[in-house]
Design an enzyme around this catalytic site. Structure first.
Site, short mmCIF file in Angstrom:
data_model
loop_
_atom_site.label_atom_id
_atom_site.label_comp_id
_atom_site.label_asym_id
_atom_site.label_seq_id
_atom_site.Cartn_x
_atom_site.Cartn_y
_atom_site.Cartn_z
N ARG A 48 0.96 -1.23 -0.03
CA ARG A 48 0.02 -0.01 -0.10
C ARG A 48 0.89 1.35 -0.11
NH1 ARG A 48 1.83 1.60 4.01
NH2 ARG A 48 0.75 3.48 3.89
N ALA A 50 0.83 5.10 -2.29
CA ALA A 50 0.94 5.15 -3.63
C ALA A 50 2.17 5.12 -4.30
CB ALA A 50 0.92 6.86 -3.93
N ARG A 85 -7.17 -0.14 -7.60
CA ARG A 85 -7.34 0.85 -6.58
C ARG A 85 -7.41 2.23 -7.55
NH1 ARG A 85 -4.10 1.27 -1.02
NH2 ARG A 85 -5.97 2.27 -0.38
N GLN A 209 -3.25 2.80 9.63
CA GLN A 209 -2.12 2.81 9.18
C GLN A 209 -0.69 3.51 10.07
OE1 GLN A 209 -4.72 3.11 7.13
NE2 GLN A 209 -4.51 2.54 5.17
N ASP A 249 -1.66 10.47 -2.43
CA ASP A 249 -1.94 9.88 -3.38
C ASP A 249 -2.30 10.23 -4.59
OD1 ASP A 249 -2.72 8.69 -0.62
OD2 ASP A 249 -2.50 7.01 -1.65
N ASN A 259 -5.37 12.49 0.08
CA ASN A 259 -4.35 11.67 0.93
C ASN A 259 -5.38 10.98 1.75
OD1 ASN A 259 -1.88 10.64 1.64
ND2 ASN A 259 -2.33 11.71 3.57
N LYS A 260 -4.95 9.99 2.60
CA LYS A 260 -5.71 9.35 3.53
C LYS A 260 -6.84 9.99 4.23
CE LYS A 260 -5.52 5.88 3.58
NZ LYS A 260 -6.33 5.06 2.62
C1 LIG Z 1 3.49 7.76 0.23
S1 LIG Z 1 1.91 7.67 -0.20
C2 LIG Z 1 1.26 7.00 1.22
C3 LIG Z 1 -0.33 7.18 1.24
O1 LIG Z 1 -1.01 6.04 0.68
C4 LIG Z 1 -1.74 6.02 1.84
O2 LIG Z 1 -2.83 5.04 1.49
P1 LIG Z 1 -3.19 3.65 1.41
O3 LIG Z 1 -2.66 3.16 3.01
O4 LIG Z 1 -4.87 3.46 1.57
O5 LIG Z 1 -2.57 2.95 0.46
C5 LIG Z 1 -1.91 6.96 2.43
O6 LIG Z 1 -2.89 7.75 1.81
C6 LIG Z 1 -0.48 7.70 2.73
O7 LIG Z 1 -0.64 9.00 2.95
#
Ligand SMILES: CSC[C@H]1O[C@H](OP(=O)(O)O)[C@H](O)[C@@H]1O
Length: 346
Positions: A48, A50, A85, A209, A249, A259-260
């Site tokens: 996971r 980006a 995704r 996360q 993202d 972003n998250k």
């Molecule tokens: C360095 S990009 C990290 C970014 O991705 C995460 O999303 P996910 O855990 O759903 O893939 C999150 O938005 C992070 O900031």
């Protein structure tokens, strides 16, 4: 970071990934040998973040062309990975790059070239994030110097002025990338430079996360404190945060940033209390074809991640922070205001 901690590495025609659905409890690796395994790993978030999603998708193309590389197969491989995704543009950027390199080639030579291009995408991500760390470190050093010049420095009622207090959201550390991380790259660079620093780690429901971030920082011996997402506003109000640094993202051409989910609320609270809010991301996360944040697809994930099937839920995985709330974007090319992104366009 040791090889054993790597998020993704090649292994004799396959790709070995660190299965992040097992962390922080267990460090377990998965061997991806097929297109379907690569797609599943992205979809269920074994990998996971980006940049890491982009690199994994690139390798997924190479895995998908193992048996044959004709146009129909290539189209199927790209479509399968592209459907995993929607929000992280790095996935789609990587697939577009693989397609651009592979389509002009004869089918027989596509497999070998796919491995080479995927390897290049991974190496470029690691280099870009290392540069983000260098540029982000300069910002943290400025904050540190400013704090020390404050009247009464060192005698703050709530926290150690000498220590730069960074807040982050979700995980944008090396776990979310091929190496170094994005939002945490300046943190690691600060550690190496001996800058005293502490990280407020937002747990980041519903997938938590933030606990990945805490695991990373624990591995690095970096001081950190996990907080409930909803505690961020109080800490910002109390003056216990010197800056917020998050990953991204997808960054639209005007600087609006997906972003998250929960990032937007932290940006609002940071602005309300005059705390700088930084986004750290490689250029591969900027989508110049996306004019504003309103154009960014927001992934809706399975409600069982939140409600466990007991209650009706909505589970958007991301939100969009307007450029107006972002102090600056830290890229491998330097730190720029959101309204300066056009200067970074290829
Ligand atoms: C360095 S990009 C990290 C970014 O991705 C995460 O999303 P996910 O855990 O759903 O893939 C999150 O938005 C992070 O900031």
């Amino acid at each position: 970071m040791s090889e054993a901690l790597a998020t993704l590495r090649e292994d004799e025609g396959a790709v070995v990934i660190l299965d992040q659905t097992r962390l922080p409890g267990a460090r377990q690796f998965c061997r991806l040998s097929t297109l379907e395994q690569a797609a599943e790993a992205i979809r269920v978030m074994r990998v996971r973040g980006a940049p890491l999603i982009g690199a994994t998708a690139a390798y997924g193309v190479a895995l998908g062309l193992a048996e044959e590389g004709g146009d129909t197969r290539l189209d199927h491989v790209l479509a399968t990975l592209g459907a995993t995704r929607p929000t992280a543009v790095n996935l789609h950027w990587a697939l577009d790059r693989m397609a651009a390199v592979l389509r002009p080639l004869p089918a027989a030579s596509r497999r070998a070239v796919a491995w080479t291009e995927a390897r290049a995408i991974a190496a470029e991500d690691a280099a870009a994030n290392g540069a983000i760390g260098v540029h982000g470190l300069a910002l943290l050093q400025e904050i540190h110097a400013r704090n020390l010049a404050l009247p009464g420095a060192g005698h703050s009622p709530t926290h150690d002025i000498d220590c730069v207090n960074v807040m982050t959201h979700c995980n944008a550390g090396w776990l979310a990338t091929v190496a170094h991380g994005t939002a945490l790259a300046p943190v690691y660079a600060a550690r190496e430079a001996g800058l005293p620093l502490h990280v407020w780690v937002s747990e980041t429901r519903p997938r938590n996360q933030g606990l990945l971030t805490a695991w990373e920082l624990d591995q690095a011996g970096a001081p950190h404190t996990v907080i409930a997402d909803n505690a961020a506003g109080l800490l910002l109000m109390q003056g216990r945060v010197d800056c917020v640094i998050v990953g991204a993202d997808r960054i639209a051409a005007n600087g609006d940033t997906a972003n998250k989910v929960g990032t937007y609320l932290k940006a609002l609270a940071a602005r309300a209390h005059g705390v700088p809010f930084y986004v750290a991301a490689p250029l591969s996360t900027i989508d110049f074809a996306c004019f504003t944040g309103g154009d960014i697809p927001i992934e809706e994930r399975d409600g069982n991640e939140l409600g466990h099937g007991l209650v009706p839920v909505a589970n958007p995985a991301f939100d969009v922070t307007p450029a107006a709330l972002i102090t600056a974007i830290i890229t491998e090319r330097g730190v720029c205001r959101p309204d300066q992104l056009a200067s970074l366009q290829p």
